[in-house]
Design a protein around this motif. Structure first.
Motif, short mmCIF file in Angstrom:
data_model
loop_
_atom_site.label_atom_id
_atom_site.label_comp_id
_atom_site.label_asym_id
_atom_site.label_seq_id
_atom_site.Cartn_x
_atom_site.Cartn_y
_atom_site.Cartn_z
N THR A 165 0.83 -1.11 -0.03
CA THR A 165 0.01 0.24 0.03
C THR A 165 1.00 1.16 0.05
OG1 THR A 165 -1.71 -1.17 1.26
CG2 THR A 165 -1.54 1.52 1.36
N VAL A 166 0.54 2.29 -0.82
CA VAL A 166 1.20 3.53 -0.77
C VAL A 166 0.82 4.29 0.73
CG1 VAL A 166 1.45 5.78 -1.65
CG2 VAL A 166 1.32 3.87 -3.18
N LEU A 167 1.66 4.44 1.60
CA LEU A 167 1.62 5.14 2.91
C LEU A 167 1.77 6.57 2.54
CD1 LEU A 167 3.72 2.70 4.75
CD2 LEU A 167 1.20 2.53 4.65
N ASP A 168 2.62 7.19 2.15
CA ASP A 168 2.60 8.65 2.11
C ASP A 168 3.38 9.01 0.90
OD1 ASP A 168 2.63 11.15 2.86
OD2 ASP A 168 3.60 10.65 5.02
N GLU A 169 3.51 10.20 0.53
CA GLU A 169 3.76 11.02 -0.73
C GLU A 169 4.61 11.85 -0.47
OE1 GLU A 169 1.10 11.61 -4.49
OE2 GLU A 169 0.79 13.03 -2.65
N PHE A 170 6.15 11.81 -1.09
CA PHE A 170 6.95 12.83 -0.94
C PHE A 170 6.72 14.14 -2.12
CE2 PHE A 170 9.81 9.55 0.62
CZ PHE A 170 10.26 10.16 1.68
N GLN A 171 6.25 13.64 -3.16
CA GLN A 171 6.05 14.53 -4.24
C GLN A 171 4.86 14.12 -5.13
OE1 GLN A 171 8.98 14.81 -7.54
NE2 GLN A 171 9.16 16.93 -7.16
N LYS A 172 4.12 15.01 -5.26
CA LYS A 172 2.77 14.67 -6.27
C LYS A 172 3.36 13.89 -7.48
CE LYS A 172 -1.23 15.65 -4.32
NZ LYS A 172 -1.77 14.45 -4.20
N GLY A 173 2.61 13.20 -8.20
CA GLY A 173 2.90 12.89 -9.60
C GLY A 173 1.83 13.50 -10.47
N TYR A 174 2.10 13.59 -11.88
CA TYR A 174 1.46 14.19 -12.65
C TYR A 174 1.10 13.36 -14.05
CZ TYR A 174 0.89 18.19 -9.95
OH TYR A 174 0.84 19.29 -8.80
N ARG A 175 -0.04 13.24 -14.49
CA ARG A 175 -0.04 12.73 -15.76
C ARG A 175 -0.64 13.47 -16.84
NH1 ARG A 175 -5.03 10.41 -16.32
NH2 ARG A 175 -6.08 10.26 -14.26
N LEU A 176 -0.38 13.42 -18.10
CA LEU A 176 -1.20 14.18 -19.07
C LEU A 176 -1.70 13.07 -20.23
CD1 LEU A 176 -1.43 16.52 -21.04
CD2 LEU A 176 0.83 16.43 -21.92
N GLY A 177 -3.17 13.18 -19.98
CA GLY A 177 -4.05 12.07 -20.55
C GLY A 177 -3.52 10.79 -20.19
N GLU A 178 -3.10 9.87 -20.80
CA GLU A 178 -2.64 8.38 -20.57
C GLU A 178 -1.06 8.46 -20.02
OE1 GLU A 178 -4.75 5.46 -21.13
OE2 GLU A 178 -5.97 7.07 -21.04
N LYS A 179 -0.46 9.70 -20.34
CA LYS A 179 1.18 9.50 -20.30
C LYS A 179 1.56 10.16 -18.89
CE LYS A 179 5.19 10.98 -22.61
NZ LYS A 179 5.87 11.53 -23.88
N VAL A 180 2.32 9.57 -18.31
CA VAL A 180 2.83 10.14 -16.98
C VAL A 180 4.01 11.16 -17.17
CG1 VAL A 180 4.12 9.33 -14.90
CG2 VAL A 180 2.49 7.85 -15.95
N LEU A 181 3.87 12.48 -16.80
CA LEU A 181 4.75 13.44 -16.87
C LEU A 181 5.73 13.14 -15.78
CD1 LEU A 181 2.26 16.66 -17.10
CD2 LEU A 181 3.85 15.39 -18.96
N ARG A 182 5.17 12.93 -14.62
CA ARG A 182 6.19 12.56 -13.59
C ARG A 182 5.44 11.59 -12.49
NH1 ARG A 182 7.64 17.67 -9.67
NH2 ARG A 182 5.67 16.91 -8.66
N PRO A 183 6.18 10.51 -12.05
CA PRO A 183 5.44 9.51 -11.25
C PRO A 183 5.61 10.24 -9.72
CG PRO A 183 7.78 8.89 -11.60
CD PRO A 183 7.53 10.17 -12.48
N ALA A 184 4.49 9.82 -9.22
CA ALA A 184 4.35 10.38 -7.51
C ALA A 184 5.51 9.55 -6.90
CB ALA A 184 3.10 9.79 -7.17
N ARG A 185 6.32 10.49 -6.07
CA ARG A 185 7.61 10.01 -5.40
C ARG A 185 6.99 9.43 -4.03
NH1 ARG A 185 12.87 13.16 -6.61
NH2 ARG A 185 13.46 11.87 -8.43
N VAL A 186 6.82 7.98 -3.71
CA VAL A 186 6.02 7.39 -2.44
C VAL A 186 6.68 6.76 -1.54
CG1 VAL A 186 3.68 7.67 -3.95
CG2 VAL A 186 5.22 5.67 -3.83
N ILE A 187 6.52 6.49 -0.17
CA ILE A 187 6.44 5.75 0.48
C ILE A 187 5.64 4.11 0.40
CG2 ILE A 187 7.08 5.08 3.18
CD1 ILE A 187 7.35 8.28 3.51
N VAL A 188 6.16 3.30 0.38
CA VAL A 188 5.35 1.90 0.24
C VAL A 188 5.49 1.09 1.41
CG1 VAL A 188 5.12 -0.10 -1.31
CG2 VAL A 188 6.05 2.19 -2.12
#
Lengths: 197, 197
Positions: B145-168
Motif C-alpha cells: 500500500t502507498v503510505l505517504d507521498e514525497f512529491q505529487k505525480g502528474y499525468r497528461l492524458g494516459e502519459k505520466v509526466l512525472r511519477p508520484a514519489r512515495v513511501i510503500v
C-alpha cells in the motif's frame, strides 16, 4: 535494269528508315515507362510524406504541451507545500514571502519560454502593448504617459499574448504643451524591441 | 510488268507502315511529354508541401505554447493580486485561503489540458505511476500500500509526466499474509484507466 536497281535501292533505304523508326519507338517507350515509374514512386513518396507530416504535427504539439507543463511542475510543488505547509504557519509575513517566491519562480520559468510581463507604468502609451481602459489627468506628467495598470500584459517573444490594461494621462491641449516642455518625452518602457536604441 | 506492279504495291505497303510508325512516334512523344510535365508539377508540389509542412510544424508548436500559456494568465493575475494585495492583509488565514484558491484554479486549468495529479496515498503501489522512495512497515495495512507521498505525480492524458514519489508499505512475508486476510486487496486509486472497471 537501271530503273529496277534504283527501285531496289529506294526500297532498301525505306527498310533502313523503317528500322530506325522502330528503334526510336522502342527508345521512346522505354523512356516513357521510366518517367512513369518515377512519377509513381514520387506519388507514393508524397502520399507517405503527407501522412507522416500530419503525424509529426500532432506529435510536435503534444511534445510542446508536455514540455511547457513539465517545466511548471516545480511551481505546483511549491504551491502544494505552501498550501499544506502553511497550515502550521500563523505568521502572515512568512506566507506572503512564500507566495512571492512562488510567483517569482513562475515568472522565471515563463521567461525561459520567452514569456515576459509588459512594462507599462511610467512609459509612454503604446497601443501595440497597452489597452487604454480610462484616462486621467495628471498635469505634472507628460501627455499619454501610462499612469497605472489594471491588469499586467504579457508577451511571448515579439508577440503580445495580452496587452496591459492601463490608465493613460490625457491633458488638455494647452497643458499638454507645457507638460511637454517641463518633461521632455521619455523612452517608452514597454521593452518593445522595435523601439529600442 | 507484273513484278513491277508487285514491287510498287510492296513499296506502297512500306510507305503506309512507315506512316503508321511515324504516327506512333508522335503519339509516344506526346504521351512522354505529358507524363514528364506531370512529374514536374508533382515534384514542385512536393517541394512546396515540404516547405509548408516545416512551417506548419513550427507554427503548430508556437500556437500550442501560446495557448497553454495564455490559459495560465488568470493564475498569474490572481498571484499578482495576492502578492500585491496581501501587503495590506495581516490575517494569515485569509492569505492561506487565497493561495489555496489560486492553487485550485491552477489545477483546474491544467485539468482542461488533460493534466491531472496522480492519486497515490492509500492505493496499491503501481510502478507505472509511482516511484518508491522508501519502504515502511505498517502491519495494519496491506502489503504494497502507498503510505505517504514525497512529491505529487502528474499525468497528461494516459502519459505520466512525472511519477508520484512515495513511501510503500513492505511487510515481512508472514505479516503480509495476515494483513492480506484482514484487509482484502483494494482497488488502486491511481486513476489508471487500464485498471478501471
Amino acid at each position: 535494269m537501271n530503273s529496277e536497281n534504283a527501285k531496289d535501292s529506294a526500297e532498301h533505304k525505306k527498310d533502313k528508315h523503317n528500322h530506325k523508326l522502330i528503334e526510336q519507338i522502342e527508345k521512346l517507350t522505354a523512356e516513357k515507362d521510366e518517367i512513369f515509374a518515377k512519377l509513381q514512386r514520387l506519388s507514393a513518396d508524397y502520399m507517405n510524406y503527407q501522412k507522416r507530416s500530419a503525424r509529426q504535427i500532432s506529435e510536435a504539439i503534444a511534445y510542446e504541451k508536455e514540455s511547457v507543463i513539465k517545466s511548471l511542475l516545480p511551481v505546483l510543488d511549491n504551491f502544494e507545500h505552501s498550501v499544506n505547509g502553511a497550515e502550521k504557519v500563523e505568521d502572515a509575513e512568512s506566507i506572503r514571502k512564500a507566495v512571492k517566491m512562488i510567483y517569482d519562480q513562475f515568472l522565471a520559468i515563463l521567461k525561459n519560454h520567452e514569456v515576459e510581463q509588459i512594462n507599462a507604468v511610467g512609459g509612454k502609451f503604446d497601443p501595440a502593448y497597452h489597452e487604454a481602459m480610462m484616462n486621467r489627468k495628471e498635469p505634472d506628467k507628460e501627455d499619454f504617459t501610462v499612469l497605472d495598470e489594471f491588469q499586467k500584459g504579457y508577451r511571448l517573444g515579439e508577440k503580445v499574448l495580452r496587452p496591459a490594461r492601463v490608465i493613460v494621462n490625457k491633458l488638455p491641449a494647452s497643458e499638454a504643451e507645457s507638460a511637454q516642455e517641463q518633461n521632455p518625452p521619455q523612452q517608452s518602457d514597454t521593452d518593445n524591441p522595435e523601439n529600442e536604441d
